[in-house]
Motif scaffolding. Sequence first.
Motif, PDB file in Angstrom:
ATOM      1  N   PRO A 150       0.822  -1.204   0.000  1.00  0.00           N
ATOM      2  CA  PRO A 150       0.000   0.000   0.000  1.00  0.00           C
ATOM      3  C   PRO A 150       0.862   1.262   0.000  1.00  0.00           C
ATOM      4  O   PRO A 150       2.010   1.244   0.408  1.00  0.00           O
ATOM      5  CB  PRO A 150      -0.767  -0.125   1.317  1.00  0.00           C
ATOM      6  N   GLY A 151       0.232   2.376  -0.453  1.00  0.00           N
ATOM      7  CA  GLY A 151       0.925   3.655  -0.449  1.00  0.00           C
ATOM      8  C   GLY A 151       0.287   4.598   0.558  1.00  0.00           C
ATOM      9  O   GLY A 151      -0.913   4.502   0.824  1.00  0.00           O
ATOM     10  N   PHE A 152       1.094   5.482   1.128  1.00  0.00           N
ATOM     11  CA  PHE A 152       0.582   6.390   2.159  1.00  0.00           C
ATOM     12  C   PHE A 152       1.066   7.812   1.970  1.00  0.00           C
ATOM     13  O   PHE A 152       2.091   8.052   1.322  1.00  0.00           O
ATOM     14  CB  PHE A 152       1.069   5.947   3.554  1.00  0.00           C
ATOM     15  N   GLU A 153       0.292   8.687   2.594  1.00  0.00           N
ATOM     16  CA  GLU A 153       0.787  10.034   2.848  1.00  0.00           C
ATOM     17  C   GLU A 153       0.987  10.101   4.345  1.00  0.00           C
ATOM     18  O   GLU A 153       0.040   9.849   5.103  1.00  0.00           O
ATOM     19  CB  GLU A 153      -0.255  11.096   2.443  1.00  0.00           C
ATOM     20  N   LEU A 166       0.101  18.466   8.822  1.00  0.00           N
ATOM     21  CA  LEU A 166       0.837  18.862   7.622  1.00  0.00           C
ATOM     22  C   LEU A 166       1.257  17.632   6.836  1.00  0.00           C
ATOM     23  O   LEU A 166       1.797  16.672   7.403  1.00  0.00           O
ATOM     24  CB  LEU A 166       2.102  19.637   8.017  1.00  0.00           C
ATOM     25  N   GLU A 167       1.033  17.689   5.531  1.00  0.00           N
ATOM     26  CA  GLU A 167       1.396  16.561   4.675  1.00  0.00           C
ATOM     27  C   GLU A 167       2.890  16.661   4.384  1.00  0.00           C
ATOM     28  O   GLU A 167       3.366  17.683   3.918  1.00  0.00           O
ATOM     29  CB  GLU A 167       0.594  16.731   3.380  1.00  0.00           C
ATOM     30  N   LEU A 168       3.613  15.597   4.706  1.00  0.00           N
ATOM     31  CA  LEU A 168       5.066  15.736   4.575  1.00  0.00           C
ATOM     32  C   LEU A 168       5.765  14.626   3.808  1.00  0.00           C
ATOM     33  O   LEU A 168       6.676  14.875   3.018  1.00  0.00           O
ATOM     34  CB  LEU A 168       5.691  15.836   5.976  1.00  0.00           C
ATOM     35  N   LEU A 169       5.341  13.381   4.052  1.00  0.00           N
ATOM     36  CA  LEU A 169       6.158  12.270   3.570  1.00  0.00           C
ATOM     37  C   LEU A 169       5.347  11.224   2.828  1.00  0.00           C
ATOM     38  O   LEU A 169       4.668  10.407   3.453  1.00  0.00           O
ATOM     39  CB  LEU A 169       6.761  11.583   4.787  1.00  0.00           C
ATOM     40  N   PRO A 170       5.391  11.197   1.520  1.00  0.00           N
ATOM     41  CA  PRO A 170       4.765  10.092   0.798  1.00  0.00           C
ATOM     42  C   PRO A 170       5.622   8.838   0.967  1.00  0.00           C
ATOM     43  O   PRO A 170       6.847   8.920   0.958  1.00  0.00           O
ATOM     44  CB  PRO A 170       4.762  10.566  -0.659  1.00  0.00           C
TER      45      PRO A 170
END
Length: 344
Positions: free
Chosen positions: A258-261, A283-287
């Motif tokens: 799976p992929g995440f943010e 805060l969105e930081l690391l895919p």
Amino acid sequence: MAILEDIQSIYAEAENVLNSVANEEELDNQKNLFIGKKGKLTNILKVMGSLSVEEKKTLGKEANETQKKIEELVQNVRTKLKNEFYEVTLKQEFFDVLKPVKLSDKRGSIHPVSQIQAEVEAIFTSLGFSIMDGPEVETDENNFEALNFTGDHPARDTQDTFYTTDGKLLRTHTSAIQVRALRNLKPPFRIIAPGRVFRYEEVDASHETTFYQVEGMVVGKDISIAHLIYTMETLLSEIFKEKVKTRLRPGYFPFVEPGFELDIQCLVCKGKGCSVCKHSGWLELLPCGLVHPQVLEYGGLDSKEWTGFAFGLGLDRLVMMRYGIHDIRYLHSGNLRFLKQFPA
Ligand code: PHE
């Protein structure tokens, strides 16, 4: 014989004059006055036609010797002038490399993105990661194909990618280095790969056509999401020097499954909501995600035997968050007033 005396006195005069010239140019001019085409010695020889054979012999010999002596003299003076010039220049240009200097505030400084890159590298090498590099001009295969982007994936669109005339492209993400790692390293391995990436984008406060990422990849046996989260949290608390709260949301990238943010709780308001986090508290930081089996297979590994995780860290974003910078364009502006605020 008057002419003989004349010849001798020419030499005496030449000796005087030539020894006192100041430079080579003067030397050449003066030399011509004696032994040039219209020089004094040459002129004397012109009147020899009217003399007896005996006289011609004596005078001819004397004139030749004098000519030779003057030429030698010129040569000696020239050498002397050259040496003098060399000595003077050496003295004038003397430069004491050991002399202490006063450092002025005109020194350059390390760019904040490079500073944070060095920090990230130090954190990961202390965790046993090695650092890998890759070219900015990449093949479609490394940037897309081997990362499971199907032929018509929107990220391959010319809107997002700069292509070169010889069929290559400017890498759009450091994930291209994952492909190189899989192909060239023997698992298990842990790498990070910092680098500059390029996208064909409309430039605004949060988008630039070029920025910096750090790719991370771990390949081994039984690698799980727990490994991924632990590593990310260690990284973030090291960077921000405090424990940071994280949350995972699903995110789609063709090369992870799976992929995440990975979001972090806003450090400014501690999650209460403020302008930095657009009042969401996060805060969105690391895919990131677990390496897609197809990508492992493309890289020549058996996906039943090997597993892994990968992440992409945006360095510009990290700098902006740490210092509260609201416009990414400052980072690439070369503006000294901006850069002076980050001495290192
Ligand atoms: N390469 C992706 C990007 O630039 C980020 C990413 C890296 C996502 C690694 C997942 C894993 O958008």
